[in-house]
Design a protein around this motif. Structure first.
Motif, mmCIF file in Angstrom:
data_model
loop_
_atom_site.group_PDB
_atom_site.id
_atom_site.type_symbol
_atom_site.label_atom_id
_atom_site.label_comp_id
_atom_site.label_asym_id
_atom_site.label_seq_id
_atom_site.Cartn_x
_atom_site.Cartn_y
_atom_site.Cartn_z
ATOM 1 N N VAL A 147 28.925 14.641 -21.442
ATOM 2 C CA VAL A 147 29.306 15.286 -22.699
ATOM 3 C C VAL A 147 29.225 16.789 -22.494
ATOM 4 C CG1 VAL A 147 28.768 15.562 -25.154
ATOM 5 C CG2 VAL A 147 28.515 13.320 -24.065
ATOM 6 N N SER A 148 30.341 17.471 -22.759
ATOM 7 C CA SER A 148 30.414 18.915 -22.517
ATOM 8 C C SER A 148 30.400 19.735 -23.800
ATOM 9 C CB SER A 148 31.676 19.240 -21.715
ATOM 10 O OG SER A 148 32.824 18.711 -22.336
ATOM 11 N N TYR A 149 30.744 19.109 -24.931
ATOM 12 C CA TYR A 149 30.801 19.816 -26.214
ATOM 13 C C TYR A 149 30.762 18.770 -27.316
ATOM 14 C CZ TYR A 149 32.357 23.076 -29.835
ATOM 15 O OH TYR A 149 32.428 23.859 -30.963
ATOM 16 N N THR A 150 30.184 19.132 -28.446
ATOM 17 C CA THR A 150 30.177 18.210 -29.587
ATOM 18 C C THR A 150 30.553 18.938 -30.867
ATOM 19 O OG1 THR A 150 27.832 18.587 -30.078
ATOM 20 C CG2 THR A 150 28.349 16.734 -28.621
ATOM 21 N N GLY A 151 31.178 18.181 -31.761
ATOM 22 C CA GLY A 151 31.346 18.608 -33.137
ATOM 23 C C GLY A 151 30.265 17.894 -33.927
ATOM 24 N N MET A 156 32.506 13.880 -29.745
ATOM 25 C CA MET A 156 31.971 14.322 -28.460
ATOM 26 C C MET A 156 33.119 14.535 -27.490
ATOM 27 S SD MET A 156 29.016 11.424 -28.149
ATOM 28 C CE MET A 156 30.005 10.215 -29.040
ATOM 29 N N GLU A 157 33.149 15.685 -26.859
ATOM 30 C CA GLU A 157 34.106 15.946 -25.796
ATOM 31 C C GLU A 157 33.430 15.553 -24.486
ATOM 32 O OE1 GLU A 157 36.493 19.846 -24.943
ATOM 33 O OE2 GLU A 157 34.585 19.922 -23.835
ATOM 34 N N ILE A 158 34.115 14.722 -23.715
ATOM 35 C CA ILE A 158 33.594 14.287 -22.427
ATOM 36 C C ILE A 158 34.434 14.936 -21.337
ATOM 37 C CG2 ILE A 158 32.918 12.313 -21.000
ATOM 38 C CD1 ILE A 158 31.820 12.216 -23.951
ATOM 39 N N PHE A 159 33.779 15.619 -20.412
ATOM 40 C CA PHE A 159 34.460 16.190 -19.251
ATOM 41 C C PHE A 159 34.317 15.223 -18.091
ATOM 42 C CE2 PHE A 159 34.152 18.746 -15.288
ATOM 43 C CZ PHE A 159 35.478 19.157 -15.244
ATOM 44 N N CYS A 160 35.424 14.954 -17.417
ATOM 45 C CA CYS A 160 35.429 14.081 -16.244
ATOM 46 C C CYS A 160 36.003 14.840 -15.062
ATOM 47 C CB CYS A 160 36.295 12.843 -16.479
ATOM 48 S SG CYS A 160 35.788 11.794 -17.842
ATOM 49 N N GLU A 182 26.018 26.646 -14.629
ATOM 50 C CA GLU A 182 27.167 27.516 -14.868
ATOM 51 C C GLU A 182 28.379 26.693 -15.319
ATOM 52 O OE1 GLU A 182 29.870 30.844 -12.458
ATOM 53 O OE2 GLU A 182 28.248 29.791 -11.418
ATOM 54 N N GLU A 183 28.597 25.547 -14.668
ATOM 55 C CA GLU A 183 29.707 24.661 -15.029
ATOM 56 C C GLU A 183 29.562 24.167 -16.468
ATOM 57 O OE1 GLU A 183 31.476 20.281 -13.594
ATOM 58 O OE2 GLU A 183 29.889 21.243 -12.441
ATOM 59 N N GLU A 184 28.368 23.692 -16.834
ATOM 60 C CA GLU A 184 28.124 23.190 -18.193
ATOM 61 C C GLU A 184 28.281 24.295 -19.230
ATOM 62 O OE1 GLU A 184 24.818 19.915 -16.667
ATOM 63 O OE2 GLU A 184 24.166 21.683 -17.781
ATOM 64 N N THR A 185 27.803 25.490 -18.909
ATOM 65 C CA THR A 185 27.901 26.620 -19.844
ATOM 66 C C THR A 185 29.357 27.001 -20.067
ATOM 67 O OG1 THR A 185 25.723 27.422 -19.194
ATOM 68 C CG2 THR A 185 27.199 29.014 -20.259
ATOM 69 N N PHE A 186 30.139 27.054 -18.987
ATOM 70 C CA PHE A 186 31.560 27.370 -19.113
ATOM 71 C C PHE A 186 32.260 26.343 -20.005
ATOM 72 C CE2 PHE A 186 35.978 26.829 -17.946
ATOM 73 C CZ PHE A 186 36.463 28.122 -18.062
ATOM 74 N N LEU A 187 32.017 25.066 -19.732
ATOM 75 C CA LEU A 187 32.649 24.001 -20.527
ATOM 76 C C LEU A 187 32.208 24.065 -21.985
ATOM 77 C CD1 LEU A 187 32.339 21.137 -17.922
ATOM 78 C CD2 LEU A 187 34.473 22.184 -18.731
ATOM 79 N N TYR A 188 30.935 24.311 -22.210
ATOM 80 C CA TYR A 188 30.420 24.386 -23.582
ATOM 81 C C TYR A 188 31.024 25.577 -24.337
ATOM 82 C CZ TYR A 188 27.232 24.873 -27.490
ATOM 83 O OH TYR A 188 26.708 25.002 -28.755
ATOM 84 N N GLU A 189 31.024 26.741 -23.697
ATOM 85 C CA GLU A 189 31.528 27.949 -24.359
ATOM 86 C C GLU A 189 33.027 27.886 -24.623
ATOM 87 O OE1 GLU A 189 30.077 31.177 -21.936
ATOM 88 O OE2 GLU A 189 28.072 31.053 -22.836
ATOM 89 N N SER A 190 33.778 27.171 -23.814
ATOM 90 C CA SER A 190 35.220 27.029 -24.039
ATOM 91 C C SER A 190 35.546 25.791 -24.881
ATOM 92 C CB SER A 190 35.964 26.983 -22.700
ATOM 93 O OG SER A 190 35.478 25.937 -21.889
#
Length: 178
Positions: free
Chosen positions: A81-85, A89-93, A135-143
């Motif tokens: 899970v990379s981002y949530t409302g 849930m947004e899942i990055f694969c 860094e990868e998780e932060t980038f995905l979360y912030e975008s």
């Protein structure tokens, strides 16, 4: 209020060999075979994050096929899970192909899928937030907020299109009825 979770808490990793019946006429992995792997992995990430019995795919936002996967490769799908409302849930694969003969690893595909957790009455449930660490998780979360807004626009456009899509059978279009 629910406590936020780290993406690693929803991490699912699945590695398979590529079988001959998974290949298309170009001797590369069928896109649909990979899509099934992505949906299976992402479902487990969503369920692990929300800790519920049932999560449903709300959308497959994008799948970018970056490099072909062949029979000599293994295919590793990682999802989290990379981002949530509030209820989605947004899942990055990411899909990593590894040539089993040489050991060369390459990014074969990336994807974003959106899931909703459901209660026993099939109603959406609130989900925990995300606390990125890498860094990868932060980038995905912030975008993630921008991608969520794009999904909302696309969903509104899909609903608008749905209102004008014809449901008649193609062979009956323009048929004269008396």
């Amino acid at each position: 209020m629910m406590h936020a979770k780290h993406p690693r808490e929803s991490l699912i990793v699945n590695t398979d060999q590529v079988m001959i019946n998974d290949l298309n006429n170009y001797n590369t992995l069928f896109g649909g075979v990979l899509m099934k792997k992505l949906d299976n992995n992402a479902t487990l990430s969503a369920r692990r994050h929300a800790r519920v019995k049932e999560c449903v795919t709300a959308s497959t936002d994008s799948i970018d096929f970056l490099y072909p996967i062949t029979q000599s490769d293994s295919v590793c799908v990682e999802s989290f899970v990379s981002y949530t409302g509030s209820k989605s849930m947004e899942i990055f694969c990411k899909v990593i192909a590894e040539d089993m003969m040489t050991g060369e690893r390459r990014m074969a595909a990336t994807a974003f899928l959106t899931f909703v957790a459901l209660d026993e009455h099939k109603k959406p449930l609130p989900v925990p937030g995300i606390l990125p660490e890498t860094e990868e998780e932060t980038f995905l979360y912030e975008s993630g907020k921008e991608r969520a807004e794009q999904r909302h626009v696309r969903r509104m456009q899909s609903k608008e299109l749905n209102n004008i899509i014809a449901l008649e059978k193609p062979w009956e279009k323009g048929a004269v009825t008396s």
